[in-house]
Scaffold this motif. Sequence first.
Motif, PDB file in Angstrom:
ATOM      1  N   MET A   1       0.803  -1.223   0.000  1.00 31.37           N
ATOM      2  CA  MET A   1       0.000   0.000   0.000  1.00 31.37           C
ATOM      3  C   MET A   1       0.836   1.273   0.000  1.00 31.37           C
ATOM      4  SD  MET A   1      -3.228  -0.956   0.092  1.00 31.37           S
ATOM      5  CE  MET A   1      -3.971   0.606   0.503  1.00 31.37           C
ATOM      6  N   TYR A   2       2.152   1.184   0.054  1.00 29.35           N
ATOM      7  CA  TYR A   2       2.934   2.378   0.348  1.00 29.35           C
ATOM      8  C   TYR A   2       2.883   3.415  -0.765  1.00 29.35           C
ATOM      9  CZ  TYR A   2       6.939   1.351  -2.718  1.00 29.35           C
ATOM     10  OH  TYR A   2       7.755   1.133  -3.802  1.00 29.35           O
ATOM     11  N   LYS A   3       2.589   3.006  -1.989  1.00 25.43           N
ATOM     12  CA  LYS A   3       2.416   3.956  -3.081  1.00 25.43           C
ATOM     13  C   LYS A   3       0.961   4.042  -3.534  1.00 25.43           C
ATOM     14  CE  LYS A   3       7.017   4.045  -5.192  1.00 25.43           C
ATOM     15  NZ  LYS A   3       7.784   3.814  -6.457  1.00 25.43           N
ATOM     16  N   GLY A   4       0.059   3.665  -2.672  1.00 22.46           N
ATOM     17  CA  GLY A   4      -1.354   3.712  -3.032  1.00 22.46           C
ATOM     18  C   GLY A   4      -1.679   2.701  -4.114  1.00 22.46           C
ATOM     19  N   ILE A   5      -2.558   3.083  -5.033  1.00 22.89           N
ATOM     20  CA  ILE A   5      -2.974   2.140  -6.066  1.00 22.89           C
ATOM     21  C   ILE A   5      -1.867   1.867  -7.074  1.00 22.89           C
ATOM     22  CG2 ILE A   5      -5.406   2.772  -5.849  1.00 22.89           C
ATOM     23  CD1 ILE A   5      -5.039   4.324  -8.508  1.00 22.89           C
ATOM     24  N   LYS A   6      -0.849   2.697  -7.117  1.00 21.74           N
ATOM     25  CA  LYS A   6       0.251   2.445  -8.038  1.00 21.74           C
ATOM     26  C   LYS A   6       0.997   1.170  -7.660  1.00 21.74           C
ATOM     27  CE  LYS A   6      -0.239   5.965 -10.739  1.00 21.74           C
ATOM     28  NZ  LYS A   6      -0.684   5.775 -12.127  1.00 21.74           N
ATOM     29  N   SER A   7       1.180   0.937  -6.367  1.00 22.50           N
ATOM     30  CA  SER A   7       1.830  -0.301  -5.926  1.00 22.50           C
ATOM     31  C   SER A   7       0.822  -1.433  -5.787  1.00 22.50           C
ATOM     32  CB  SER A   7       2.544  -0.065  -4.589  1.00 22.50           C
ATOM     33  OG  SER A   7       1.652   0.439  -3.611  1.00 22.50           O
ATOM     34  N   THR A   8      -0.386  -1.117  -5.299  1.00 22.93           N
ATOM     35  CA  THR A   8      -1.404  -2.153  -5.137  1.00 22.93           C
ATOM     36  C   THR A   8      -1.771  -2.783  -6.469  1.00 22.93           C
ATOM     37  OG1 THR A   8      -2.331  -0.962  -3.243  1.00 22.93           O
ATOM     38  CG2 THR A   8      -3.709  -2.646  -4.257  1.00 22.93           C
TER      39      THR A   8
ATOM     40  N   GLY B   1     -10.361   1.285   1.580  1.00 23.95           N
ATOM     41  CA  GLY B   1     -11.604   1.824   2.113  1.00 23.95           C
ATOM     42  C   GLY B   1     -11.387   2.736   3.308  1.00 23.95           C
ATOM     43  N   ILE B   2     -10.202   2.656   3.922  1.00 24.53           N
ATOM     44  CA  ILE B   2      -9.859   3.547   5.036  1.00 24.53           C
ATOM     45  C   ILE B   2      -9.037   4.738   4.545  1.00 24.53           C
ATOM     46  CG2 ILE B   2      -8.670   3.709   7.258  1.00 24.53           C
ATOM     47  CD1 ILE B   2      -9.031   0.662   7.531  1.00 24.53           C
ATOM     48  N   LEU B   3      -7.972   4.448   3.796  1.00 22.17           N
ATOM     49  CA  LEU B   3      -7.000   5.478   3.426  1.00 22.17           C
ATOM     50  C   LEU B   3      -7.539   6.451   2.386  1.00 22.17           C
ATOM     51  CD1 LEU B   3      -3.796   3.229   3.212  1.00 22.17           C
ATOM     52  CD2 LEU B   3      -4.617   4.561   5.157  1.00 22.17           C
ATOM     53  N   THR B   4      -8.229   5.930   1.358  1.00 23.34           N
ATOM     54  CA  THR B   4      -8.680   6.802   0.274  1.00 23.34           C
ATOM     55  C   THR B   4      -9.646   7.886   0.746  1.00 23.34           C
ATOM     56  OG1 THR B   4      -8.314   5.119  -1.425  1.00 23.34           O
ATOM     57  CG2 THR B   4      -9.874   6.868  -1.943  1.00 23.34           C
TER      58      THR B   4
ATOM     59  N   VAL C   1       1.865   4.141   6.749  1.00 19.56           N
ATOM     60  CA  VAL C   1       2.709   3.403   7.696  1.00 19.56           C
ATOM     61  C   VAL C   1       2.131   3.483   9.102  1.00 19.56           C
ATOM     62  CG1 VAL C   1       4.992   3.301   8.767  1.00 19.56           C
ATOM     63  CG2 VAL C   1       4.798   3.705   6.302  1.00 19.56           C
ATOM     64  N   CYS C   2       1.711   4.671   9.515  1.00 19.49           N
ATOM     65  CA  CYS C   2       1.142   4.823  10.867  1.00 19.49           C
ATOM     66  C   CYS C   2      -0.137   4.005  11.026  1.00 19.49           C
ATOM     67  CB  CYS C   2       0.858   6.293  11.150  1.00 19.49           C
ATOM     68  SG  CYS C   2       2.343   7.309  11.357  1.00 19.49           S
ATOM     69  N   SER C   3      -0.946   3.930   9.971  1.00 17.60           N
ATOM     70  CA  SER C   3      -2.177   3.125  10.037  1.00 17.60           C
ATOM     71  C   SER C   3      -1.846   1.654  10.229  1.00 17.60           C
ATOM     72  CB  SER C   3      -2.997   3.319   8.757  1.00 17.60           C
ATOM     73  OG  SER C   3      -3.397   4.660   8.600  1.00 17.60           O
ATOM     74  N   CYS C   4      -0.833   1.170   9.522  1.00 17.04           N
ATOM     75  CA  CYS C   4      -0.440  -0.242   9.659  1.00 17.04           C
ATOM     76  C   CYS C   4       0.148  -0.521  11.037  1.00 17.04           C
ATOM     77  CB  CYS C   4       0.558  -0.610   8.556  1.00 17.04           C
ATOM     78  SG  CYS C   4      -0.134  -0.614   6.890  1.00 17.04           S
ATOM     79  N   VAL C   5       0.949   0.407  11.543  1.00 20.82           N
ATOM     80  CA  VAL C   5       1.521   0.230  12.886  1.00 20.82           C
ATOM     81  C   VAL C   5       0.416   0.203  13.931  1.00 20.82           C
ATOM     82  CG1 VAL C   5       2.963   1.302  14.660  1.00 20.82           C
ATOM     83  CG2 VAL C   5       3.757   1.240  12.287  1.00 20.82           C
ATOM     84  N   LEU C   6      -0.549   1.123  13.812  1.00 28.14           N
ATOM     85  CA  LEU C   6      -1.671   1.144  14.751  1.00 28.14           C
ATOM     86  C   LEU C   6      -2.483  -0.143  14.655  1.00 28.14           C
ATOM     87  CD1 LEU C   6      -3.400   2.734  16.795  1.00 28.14           C
ATOM     88  CD2 LEU C   6      -4.682   3.651  14.853  1.00 28.14           C
ATOM     89  N   GLY C   7      -2.713  -0.623  13.434  1.00 28.73           N
ATOM     90  CA  GLY C   7      -3.443  -1.880  13.257  1.00 28.73           C
ATOM     91  C   GLY C   7      -2.731  -3.044  13.913  1.00 28.73           C
TER      92      GLY C   7
END
Length: 658
Positions: free
Chosen positions: A212-219, A438-441, A459-465
């Motif tokens: 997810m680090y580059k948004g939809i470009k990496s996804t 659905g969270i980040l966008t 990154v912070c969202s993943c760490v919190l998760g």
Amino acid sequence: MMTSEKPPLPEDGRRDEADLGSGVEQQVTLEMARDGWDSKVEYFLAQVGFSVGLGNVWRFPYLCHQNGGGAFILLYVVLMALVGVPLFFLELAAGQSIRQGSIGVWRHISPKLVGIGYSSCVVCFFVALYYNVIIGWSIFYLGNSFQYTLPWEECPKEGNITVKECAESSPTSYFWYRKALDITDSINETGEFNMIITGCLLAAWFIVCLGMYKGIKSTGKVMYFSSVFPYVVLLCFLIRGVTLDGASEGIKFMFYPRLEIWADVQVWRQAATQVFFALGLGFGSVIAYSSYNPRNNNCHRDAFTVSAVNFLTSVLASLVVFAVLGFRAKTIATNCVKRNLKAISGLLINASNVENLTLNEYEDWYQSEGQYLKIPEYNIAPCSLEEELKQGVEGTGLAFIAFTEAMTLFPWSPFWSVLFFLMLLNLGLSTMFGTMAGILTPLTDTFKTLRNHKLIFTVCSCVLGFLIGLMFTQRCGNYFVTMFDDYSATLPLIIVVIFQTVSVAWVYGADRFLEDLRQMLNRPVPVVYKYLWKYVCPVAMLGLLGASLLKMVLTTPTYTAWNREKASKEDLPYPGWALAVLITLIIIAFLPVPLGYLHFLLLGRLGQSPADTEARYEPCATTDTDLTPLDTLHPLLEGNHLPHSPNGHIESDQSSVL
């Protein structure tokens, strides 16, 4: 593009000169550059990857098996056509038209409904918390599959004695409950953290963050593998499965229609719920993915294509599951027959003939003679293939117990185990990417600070998760996974989808929405959607909500626990504090909807509420091929120093009227 309703003309039919200017006024939307899909293939794989998840492999086959086989499939198709596809199309069209995440879409339709988008984000976060734990379990089993003798093939021994808990259950059950989870006897016994599963959870969140680090470009690039690989594995298992002894019996049992189940309201509830979750309705992920599409994309065709692929995947997975479980059931029943015949061979006159009895012949013999035989310290079992198949296994039990047990009977079992858990890993990841979108966008679309620091926010969202997800890595963590799976998403999402449908069909207007779609797609949309959105879908969703609430009220919420002493499962009621937790989860997930409405009313009393949806709403723009090139606007922009995006389109934070 969906537009808000224009102010009415004065009674004389003329607008003020200030509104008309010279009589010819152009409104040009100056848009800030936003990522888009590199190709239609990436988008399609992303939508399929999100909608096709672990539920297609272990939830749909179980429901079909428990609820009438072919009759359930027919009911599922009917509900998919009347409710699933129309609602899926609605979300695709709304996201593509407004070019926003879920928060922006519903705020654009009506500021009163902005809470719908926030509620979707909350539910996505709850689902992401426990869904990644399941991915962690898959990583654990995948790592243990690289052994020539799989560690769940045989019971361990303490000295020369087989471990009692394993001997009284099965090697696969023992490995799952004791080695993988080291589970406690109830949710009241928390126990310490399971460090191995904690490490696997960390690995799962690290993979999600990388994807997810580059948004939809990496996804989008990851989807080429994570969405396609599971189909390769399913086809391999199908080819192998149909050649197994007992596969035909399993498939026949799976699809044999039992039409009487149509009279059961709860079967309708389960079918509707499965349609609901299979397509990912209400999560906001469908809206998020479609918001990156060009405006002329044929989202109507996408709705049918993705829904059809989803359904066919469920059927394919059911074929695989019941071909393998049919083989497992026949193997267990055959071994049972051999044990019984060996025990009673000395009592029978024609002992040499009984060793060659088929399962059907043995069942006939058992009904006529066998059940009446009395042998000291030995119980003669019926060894019924059908009874083995009737022992439906759902969810994690199907994946980590029943299916793993069947694979131990395969030649080269480690190879098949690696394939299976790689498939589960990729199914889970493709769904997780959509859930995180659905969270980040919507949040990055809504808050400029987050939009300017997407990588840090991701990154912070993943760490919190991960940190919150540690609650699931305790020894009692599996019980919390069950709680979140059963209660944190179902009711809130049903309510969210009801509000979504009503807001488009009644608040914004179904006719107006269809006209927007006609302009966007350059083709008419069947008028039948007007009646489906206005009447059929709301009534169906209200019925589903009522049936779900009725079930919660009439039946005490329970969970399945593993009793170590008995070496078996048992259903236990949730304690009072756990009931408070699950009720809190439901309230927190739904709370943004009324809070958003109250916030709108409060601003209105303070004189700060927008008069209509265009007064304050500033859409986060999307670079698109249909935007007006800079050169054609040069005369209008004389003296206005606006930044340019690399592709030659105008870049700005807001819409302007020139």
